[in-house]
Design a protein around this motif. Structure first.
Motif, PDB file in Angstrom:
ATOM      1  N   LYS A 131     -67.878 -33.210  29.455  1.00  0.00           N
ATOM      2  CA  LYS A 131     -68.306 -34.455  29.170  1.00  0.00           C
ATOM      3  C   LYS A 131     -68.023 -35.615  29.299  1.00  0.00           C
ATOM      4  N   ILE A 132     -66.114 -35.276  29.343  1.00  0.00           N
ATOM      5  CA  ILE A 132     -65.326 -36.439  29.820  1.00  0.00           C
ATOM      6  C   ILE A 132     -64.447 -37.149  31.142  1.00  0.00           C
ATOM      7  N   ASP A 133     -64.148 -37.768  31.689  1.00  0.00           N
ATOM      8  CA  ASP A 133     -63.657 -37.942  32.850  1.00  0.00           C
ATOM      9  C   ASP A 133     -62.275 -38.232  32.573  1.00  0.00           C
ATOM     10  N   LEU A 134     -62.177 -39.907  30.920  1.00  0.00           N
ATOM     11  CA  LEU A 134     -61.174 -40.384  31.125  1.00  0.00           C
ATOM     12  C   LEU A 134     -61.108 -40.876  29.241  1.00  0.00           C
ATOM     13  N   ILE A 135     -59.687 -40.775  28.923  1.00  0.00           N
ATOM     14  CA  ILE A 135     -59.396 -40.224  27.458  1.00  0.00           C
ATOM     15  C   ILE A 135     -58.572 -41.828  27.294  1.00  0.00           C
ATOM     16  N   LEU A 136     -59.078 -42.558  25.983  1.00  0.00           N
ATOM     17  CA  LEU A 136     -58.319 -44.041  25.970  1.00  0.00           C
ATOM     18  C   LEU A 136     -57.670 -43.672  24.573  1.00  0.00           C
ATOM     19  N   THR A 137     -56.512 -43.900  24.530  1.00  0.00           N
ATOM     20  CA  THR A 137     -55.877 -43.800  23.336  1.00  0.00           C
ATOM     21  C   THR A 137     -55.153 -44.406  23.230  1.00  0.00           C
ATOM     22  N   LYS A 138     -54.246 -45.368  20.974  1.00  0.00           N
ATOM     23  CA  LYS A 138     -53.321 -46.898  21.551  1.00  0.00           C
ATOM     24  C   LYS A 138     -52.484 -46.257  22.291  1.00  0.00           C
ATOM     25  N   SER A 139     -51.861 -45.137  21.651  1.00  0.00           N
ATOM     26  CA  SER A 139     -51.015 -44.695  21.775  1.00  0.00           C
ATOM     27  C   SER A 139     -49.864 -43.057  21.541  1.00  0.00           C
ATOM     28  N   ILE A 140     -49.347 -42.453  21.889  1.00  0.00           N
ATOM     29  CA  ILE A 140     -49.080 -41.223  21.785  1.00  0.00           C
ATOM     30  C   ILE A 140     -48.340 -40.841  20.415  1.00  0.00           C
ATOM     31  N   SER A 141     -48.358 -41.733  19.876  1.00  0.00           N
ATOM     32  CA  SER A 141     -48.179 -41.541  18.515  1.00  0.00           C
ATOM     33  C   SER A 141     -49.969 -41.669  17.593  1.00  0.00           C
ATOM     34  N   ARG A 142     -50.364 -41.961  17.490  1.00  0.00           N
ATOM     35  CA  ARG A 142     -52.077 -41.908  17.488  1.00  0.00           C
ATOM     36  C   ARG A 142     -52.944 -40.669  18.150  1.00  0.00           C
ATOM     37  N   PHE A 143     -52.238 -40.153  19.629  1.00  0.00           N
ATOM     38  CA  PHE A 143     -52.659 -39.281  19.745  1.00  0.00           C
ATOM     39  C   PHE A 143     -52.331 -37.943  18.948  1.00  0.00           C
ATOM     40  N   GLY A 144     -51.434 -38.329  18.217  1.00  0.00           N
ATOM     41  CA  GLY A 144     -50.338 -36.714  17.836  1.00  0.00           C
ATOM     42  C   GLY A 144     -48.801 -36.952  17.942  1.00  0.00           C
ATOM     43  N   ARG A 145     -48.446 -36.397  16.331  1.00  0.00           N
ATOM     44  CA  ARG A 145     -46.718 -36.141  15.991  1.00  0.00           C
ATOM     45  C   ARG A 145     -46.585 -35.013  16.101  1.00  0.00           C
ATOM     46  N   ASN A 146     -47.358 -34.039  17.048  1.00  0.00           N
ATOM     47  CA  ASN A 146     -46.424 -32.981  16.944  1.00  0.00           C
ATOM     48  C   ASN A 146     -45.994 -32.868  18.510  1.00  0.00           C
ATOM     49  N   ILE A 147     -44.707 -32.898  19.087  1.00  0.00           N
ATOM     50  CA  ILE A 147     -44.581 -32.405  20.437  1.00  0.00           C
ATOM     51  C   ILE A 147     -45.351 -30.851  21.237  1.00  0.00           C
ATOM     52  N   VAL A 148     -45.350 -30.465  20.279  1.00  0.00           N
ATOM     53  CA  VAL A 148     -46.304 -29.232  20.502  1.00  0.00           C
ATOM     54  C   VAL A 148     -46.825 -29.004  21.200  1.00  0.00           C
ATOM     55  N   ASP A 149     -47.987 -30.088  19.895  1.00  0.00           N
ATOM     56  CA  ASP A 149     -49.711 -29.646  20.231  1.00  0.00           C
ATOM     57  C   ASP A 149     -50.367 -31.009  20.784  1.00  0.00           C
ATOM     58  N   ILE A 150     -49.224 -31.981  21.213  1.00  0.00           N
ATOM     59  CA  ILE A 150     -49.527 -32.867  22.628  1.00  0.00           C
ATOM     60  C   ILE A 150     -49.541 -32.279  23.744  1.00  0.00           C
ATOM     61  N   LEU A 151     -48.434 -31.407  23.962  1.00  0.00           N
ATOM     62  CA  LEU A 151     -48.018 -30.719  25.713  1.00  0.00           C
ATOM     63  C   LEU A 151     -48.919 -30.204  25.462  1.00  0.00           C
ATOM     64  N   THR A 152     -48.786 -29.206  24.735  1.00  0.00           N
ATOM     65  CA  THR A 152     -49.927 -28.283  24.609  1.00  0.00           C
ATOM     66  C   THR A 152     -51.601 -28.604  25.338  1.00  0.00           C
ATOM     67  N   THR A 153     -51.955 -29.909  24.308  1.00  0.00           N
ATOM     68  CA  THR A 153     -53.115 -30.515  24.901  1.00  0.00           C
ATOM     69  C   THR A 153     -53.855 -31.014  26.008  1.00  0.00           C
ATOM     70  N   LEU A 154     -52.789 -32.260  26.470  1.00  0.00           N
ATOM     71  CA  LEU A 154     -52.457 -32.995  27.531  1.00  0.00           C
ATOM     72  C   LEU A 154     -52.754 -31.435  29.035  1.00  0.00           C
ATOM     73  N   ARG A 155     -51.935 -30.370  28.941  1.00  0.00           N
ATOM     74  CA  ARG A 155     -52.270 -29.548  29.716  1.00  0.00           C
ATOM     75  C   ARG A 155     -53.087 -28.862  29.872  1.00  0.00           C
ATOM     76  N   GLU A 156     -53.887 -28.461  28.945  1.00  0.00           N
ATOM     77  CA  GLU A 156     -54.812 -27.734  28.748  1.00  0.00           C
ATOM     78  C   GLU A 156     -55.876 -29.169  29.467  1.00  0.00           C
ATOM     79  N   LEU A 157     -56.048 -30.354  29.433  1.00  0.00           N
ATOM     80  CA  LEU A 157     -56.800 -31.262  29.295  1.00  0.00           C
ATOM     81  C   LEU A 157     -56.584 -30.952  31.609  1.00  0.00           C
ATOM     82  N   SER A 158     -55.446 -31.024  31.905  1.00  0.00           N
ATOM     83  CA  SER A 158     -54.950 -31.619  32.935  1.00  0.00           C
ATOM     84  C   SER A 158     -54.931 -30.142  33.886  1.00  0.00           C
ATOM     85  N   ASP A 159     -55.382 -29.006  33.719  1.00  0.00           N
ATOM     86  CA  ASP A 159     -55.751 -27.721  33.623  1.00  0.00           C
ATOM     87  C   ASP A 159     -57.222 -27.095  33.978  1.00  0.00           C
TER      88      ASP A 159
END
Length: 401
Positions: free
Chosen positions: A131-159
């Motif tokens: 349902k989504i092509d692009l996600i906008l967010t203010k900063s990386i810290s707004r997206f999350g503050r757990n490096i594992v969660d951030i990188l895992t989520t970004l990898r899931e979205l890119s895959d």
């Protein structure tokens, strides 16, 4: 025999010569190949991809979502949260290339874990559903503050079959550019480190206020109390009646389960608004020092800043017991008496009174010099003896009829 050779020097020189020759030959080959290509002796055809890696890069209309988050629900951050929402709403609606999907939000939720961020989880599920092509967010810290969660989520979205890009506005980074992956990893680690440092600072501040008697404990689920507009603890008269009922009933001999059942039967709701009371809630109220006007700080503590899970403080951190901190609902003498009842055998007898009634039996001596007497168990509690006397009286009443 000729003079002995310096084998080490010779072999080193031979090896160096061979390496130098090979490097020069490779360089010469590259120069000659490029020269032939320029003269047109070889021809290359570049085949361009028919579609872009990310759907938003080629779509006539890009389906755009935004994610907004603040870590607390305090008024100080309420403005920041609303500004994020309004900013991205305006940005998406004003861009003719964008099609609004939704503004996903989490207000008053920490970014150290995705588990409790309902808005974030909903956004990721919608992205996976295409349902989504692009996600906008203010900063990386707004997206999350757990490096594992951030990188895992970004990898899931890119895959995903149709990869979803994330644009971090403050950092000027878009995940559709593979060159940004290292930068994102570093900034994610910094966001987590910042969260850890904030957690340490906040804990130190809280403990200082506890030590100085300045910390404001929560009264959200403490029946009988509320805080007024100045933050002072006040007694809620109607709920205070419930507290008095619980303490008085326990002192008079009722068990915690009997008190819970009685409140349920009377239609009184629990501190959390439940129709049914349970014995653990009654016991918690009876043991709560706040009802005699005291407060004991740091009964629990947060062991891990990422999970935010509280554990009981079993002699790990100092506790701070402040007497006469706020108005008391229960007199100290009665509160002390209840603690003794809870801690002693008599207190345990209170808790078992429901079972005593079921198994209680009476035996009467039928022969001998003690004929007519009743057998008495020396291990009976006061409640059991009183119950025994009532049974005797009922038997005597029957005999006198």
């Amino acid at each position: 025999m000729a003079r002995k050779l310096d084998a080490e020097r010779i072999e080193q020189a031979r090896h160096q010569s061979q390496r130098t020759d090979r490097r020069e030959q490779e360089k010469q080959h590259i120069r000659e190949t490029i020269e032939r290509n320029r003269k047109g002796e070889r021809k290359v055809t570049v085949i361009m991809p028919e579609r872009k890696e990310y759907a938003y890069q080629e779509a006539a209309k890009v389906r755009v979502a935004a994610y907004c988050r603040v870590s607390t629900a305090e008024e100080a951050q309420a403005g920041s949260f609303e500004m994020q929402v309004q900013h991205f709403t305006s940005e998406i609606e004003s861009n003719p290339m964008y099609e609004m999907v939704k503004i996903y939000t989490d207000e008053g939720i920490s970014g150290t874990s995705v588990d409790k961020r309902k808005g974030f989880l909903e956004m990721i599920e919608d992205a996976k559903a295409g349902k989504i092509d692009l996600i906008l967010t203010k900063s990386i810290s707004r997206f999350g503050r757990n490096i594992v969660d951030i990188l895992t989520t970004l990898r899931e979205l890119s895959d995903l079959p149709s990869p979803v890009a994330v644009n971090f506005e403050s950092e000027g980074i878009n995940t559709s550019d593979g060159k940004n992956r290292l930068i994102i990893s570093i900034l994610s680690a910094l966001a987590e480190l910042e969260s850890q440092q904030k957690s340490i600072a906040i804990k130190e501040g809280i403990r200082y206020r506890m030590q100085e008697g300045l910390y404001k404990f929560t009264v959200r689920n403490t029946i009988g109390y509320y805080r007024d507009y100045t933050g002072r603890v006040k007694i809620e008269p109607a709920e205070a009646e419930i507290v008095h009922y619980i303490y008085d009933s326990f002192v008079e001999g009722a068990s915690v389960q009997e008190i819970a059942d009685a409140l349920t039967k009377q239609g009184i709701r629990s501190p959390k608004g439940m129709e049914r009371w349970n014995s653990s809630t009654i016991r918690s109220i009876l043991k709560n020092e706040k009802y005699c006007g005291d407060v004991l700080y740091q009964k629990t503590y947060t062991k891990d800043y990422l999970t935010h899970k509280s554990v009981k403080n079993r002699d790990v951190l100092p506790q701070y017991h402040w007497e006469n901190d706020h108005p008391a609902i229960i007199k100290r003498e009665q509160w002390d008496k209840v603690q003794i009842l809870l801690a002693t055998k008599q207190g345990r007898g209170h808790r078992q009174i429901g079972e005593i009634k079921k198994k209680f039996t009476v035996a009467r001596v039928k022969t001998g010099v003690l004929r007519g007497y009743f057998l008495l168990d020396a291990n009976w509690t006061k409640d059991e003896r009183e119950q025994f006397i009532k049974i005797i009286e009922s038997v005597n009443d029957l005999e006198n009829e």
